[in-house]
Design a protein around this motif. Structure first.
Motif, PDB file in Angstrom:
ATOM      1  N   ALA A 229       0.828  -1.210   0.000  1.00 16.19           N
ATOM      2  CA  ALA A 229       0.000   0.000   0.000  1.00 16.19           C
ATOM      3  C   ALA A 229       0.861   1.257   0.000  1.00 16.19           C
ATOM      4  N   ARG A 230       1.965   1.212   0.744  1.00 18.59           N
ATOM      5  CA  ARG A 230       2.867   2.370   0.774  1.00 18.59           C
ATOM      6  C   ARG A 230       3.487   2.602  -0.607  1.00 18.59           C
ATOM      7  N   ILE A 231       3.861   1.524  -1.286  1.00 19.07           N
ATOM      8  CA  ILE A 231       4.387   1.647  -2.650  1.00 19.07           C
ATOM      9  C   ILE A 231       3.315   2.209  -3.566  1.00 19.07           C
ATOM     10  N   LEU A 232       2.084   1.729  -3.405  1.00 15.38           N
ATOM     11  CA  LEU A 232       0.972   2.217  -4.223  1.00 15.38           C
ATOM     12  C   LEU A 232       0.761   3.711  -4.013  1.00 15.38           C
ATOM     13  N   ALA A 233       0.889   4.158  -2.778  1.00 17.86           N
ATOM     14  CA  ALA A 233       0.731   5.587  -2.495  1.00 17.86           C
ATOM     15  C   ALA A 233       1.766   6.403  -3.261  1.00 17.86           C
ATOM     16  N   GLY A 234       3.020   5.942  -3.240  1.00 18.26           N
ATOM     17  CA  GLY A 234       4.063   6.642  -3.988  1.00 18.26           C
ATOM     18  C   GLY A 234       3.773   6.678  -5.480  1.00 18.26           C
ATOM     19  N   GLN A 235       3.262   5.571  -6.010  1.00 19.52           N
ATOM     20  CA  GLN A 235       2.931   5.514  -7.435  1.00 19.52           C
ATOM     21  C   GLN A 235       1.770   6.446  -7.785  1.00 19.52           C
ATOM     22  N   ILE A 236       0.823   6.564  -6.864  1.00 26.28           N
ATOM     23  CA  ILE A 236      -0.297   7.485  -7.093  1.00 26.28           C
ATOM     24  C   ILE A 236       0.206   8.924  -7.142  1.00 26.28           C
ATOM     25  N   TYR A 237       1.092   9.276  -6.221  1.00 23.21           N
ATOM     26  CA  TYR A 237       1.660  10.632  -6.236  1.00 23.21           C
ATOM     27  C   TYR A 237       2.373  10.898  -7.563  1.00 23.21           C
ATOM     28  N   MET A 238       3.054   9.869  -8.064  1.00 29.20           N
ATOM     29  CA  MET A 238       3.734  10.023  -9.353  1.00 29.20           C
ATOM     30  C   MET A 238       2.723  10.288 -10.467  1.00 29.20           C
ATOM     31  N   GLN A 239       1.642   9.542 -10.478  1.00 33.90           N
ATOM     32  CA  GLN A 239       0.623   9.745 -11.515  1.00 33.90           C
ATOM     33  C   GLN A 239       0.000  11.129 -11.410  1.00 33.90           C
ATOM     34  N   GLN A 240      -0.056  11.654 -10.202  1.00 32.73           N
ATOM     35  CA  GLN A 240      -0.609  12.997 -10.005  1.00 32.73           C
ATOM     36  C   GLN A 240       0.403  14.086 -10.325  1.00 32.73           C
ATOM     37  N   GLY A 241       1.653  13.694 -10.537  1.00 29.54           N
ATOM     38  CA  GLY A 241       2.703  14.678 -10.774  1.00 29.54           C
ATOM     39  C   GLY A 241       3.176  15.342  -9.507  1.00 29.54           C
ATOM     40  N   ASN A 242       2.834  14.750  -8.354  1.00 27.00           N
ATOM     41  CA  ASN A 242       3.245  15.286  -7.055  1.00 27.00           C
ATOM     42  C   ASN A 242       4.563  14.628  -6.669  1.00 27.00           C
ATOM     43  N   TRP A 243       5.634  15.129  -7.267  1.00 25.89           N
ATOM     44  CA  TRP A 243       6.934  14.477  -7.132  1.00 25.89           C
ATOM     45  C   TRP A 243       7.501  14.569  -5.724  1.00 25.89           C
TER      46      TRP A 243
END
Length: 281
Positions: A229-243
Motif C-alpha cells: 500500500a505504501r508503494i501504491l501511495a508513492g505511485q499514485i503521487y507520481m501519476q498525479q505529478g506530485n513528485w
C-alpha cells in the motif's frame, strides 16, 4: 483469349480488404443492446489496421465453421484501438497492451475473460471455451457466496475477482465488509484495505485510494499489504505529478522497511524522482 495477369493486379488482390463471416457490431451500445436482450456475452475483437495477425483472424478464423459454431450464442463486436473514439477508450479501459486481443464481457461490460495473441481456429475456440468455463465457475462461486460466509479467505478471493473483472462496485462492497466486520483476521483485513485502494487507483479515484491507504496505515504498521500500500501511495503521487510527496513516500519506505523485497521497486524510481525535483520540475 487468355488474359495476362499483371503484378499490379496480383498485389491489388492481396492487399484488398478481406471479408469475413458473422455479424459484427461496430459500436458498444449496439452490442450491449443485443446482449442484454438475449442475455448473452459479448466478444470484443480489439484490433488495428496495421496489425497483420488481426487480419489473419479475419481471413482464417472468423469464417471457419468451428468459430461460427462456438460464437452462435455470443454477440460479436469489433473495435479499432486506434480510432480515437470508442476503440481507443475501451482498449485503455480493458488494459489492452498487445494485439490481437479479445475481451469477453457481459452486457454491463464487466470482464468474463481475455484472450491474447493469434491462434488458428481450433486452438482459438478451445481458448474461448476455457475462458467461458472459468467464468461459469466464477458465477457459481458468486451464487453460492452464502455457503462460505464464515470463511474470510474465500470471501476475499471473491471480492478480488470482482475487482479484477471490472465489477468494481460489487468488489468494493465486499472489501468494505471485510474491513469493517469484527473478528476478521488482521492479515485479511489489511489485504482487503490494499485491494480496495487498488480498485480506486485503477479507476483513477486517487484521493479515495490515498484515504484508504491512510486508514490502513493507521491500523497496521507492518505486513506485506501495508508495504504494498505504501508503494501504491508513492505511485499514485507520481501519476498525479506530485513528485515531492512521491519522493517523501519512497524515502520513508526505505527507512521504515530496509529489508523489504519491494526496496528494488523504490530504488528503480526514486533516483528519477529526485532528479526531477533537483531540476525544479
Amino acid at each position: 483469349m487468355t488474359r495476362k495477369i499483371t503484378l499490379a493486379a496480383v498485389l491489388a488482390l492481396l492487399l484488398a480488404p478481406q471479408t469475413f463471416a458473422g455479424t459484427w457490431h461496430k459500436s458498444v451500445a449496439a452490442a450491449q443492446k443485443v446482449a442484454r436482450e438475449k442475455n448473452q456475452l459479448i466478444l470484443i475483437d480489439m484490433f488495428a489496421q496495421w496489425c497483420g495477425w488481426c487480419h489473419r483472424f479475419e481471413r482464417e478464423v472468423f469464417p471457419s465453421a468451428v468459430f461460427q459454431a462456438a460464437t452462435k450464442d455470443i454477440v460479436l463486436l469489433r473495435l479499432d484501438t486506434e480510432d480515437g473514439k470508442e476503440g481507443t477508450e475501451y482498449s485503455r479501459k480493458f488494459g489492452v497492451t498487445s494485439l490481437p486481443t479479445f475481451v469477453l464481457v457481459t452486457h454491463d461490460l464487466s470482464i468474463a475473460g481475455l484472450i491474447r495473441g493469434y491462434a488458428p481456429p481450433t486452438d482459438f475456440v478451445k481458448s474461448l471455451k476455457d475462458t467461458r468455463t472459468k467464468y461459469d465457475d466464477f458465477l457459481k462461486r458468486a451464487k453460492n457466496e452464502a455457503s462460505f460466509a464464515k470463511d474470510p479467505v474465500q470471501r476475499l478471493a471473491l471480492a478480488k475477482e470482482y475487482v479484477t473483472r471490472g465489477a468494481y462496485d460489487k468488489g468494493e462492497l465486499r472489501l468494505r465488509k471485510l474491513i469493517t466486520e469484527k473478528n476478521i483476521p488482521v492479515v485479511i483485513r489489511d489485504e482487503a484495505y490494499y485491494h480496495l485502494a487498488l480498485s480506486f487507483t485503477v479507476q483513477n479515484k486517487f484521493n479515495e485510494a490515498l484515504k484508504t491507504i491512510r486508514e490502513l496505515t493507521s491500523h497496521s504498521k507492518v505486513g506485506e499489504s501495508v508495504e504494498r500500500a505504501r508503494i501504491l501511495a508513492g505511485q499514485i503521487y507520481m501519476q498525479q505529478g506530485n513528485w515531492l510527496n512521491a519522493a517523501n513516500e519512497f524515502r520513508s519506505f526505505k527507512t521504515t522497511y530496509p529489508n523489504s523485497p519491494l526496496i528494488r521497486t523504490v530504488d528503480s524510481v526514486l533516483p528519477g524522482i529526485e532528479k526531477r525535483l533537483a531540476m525544479g520540475r
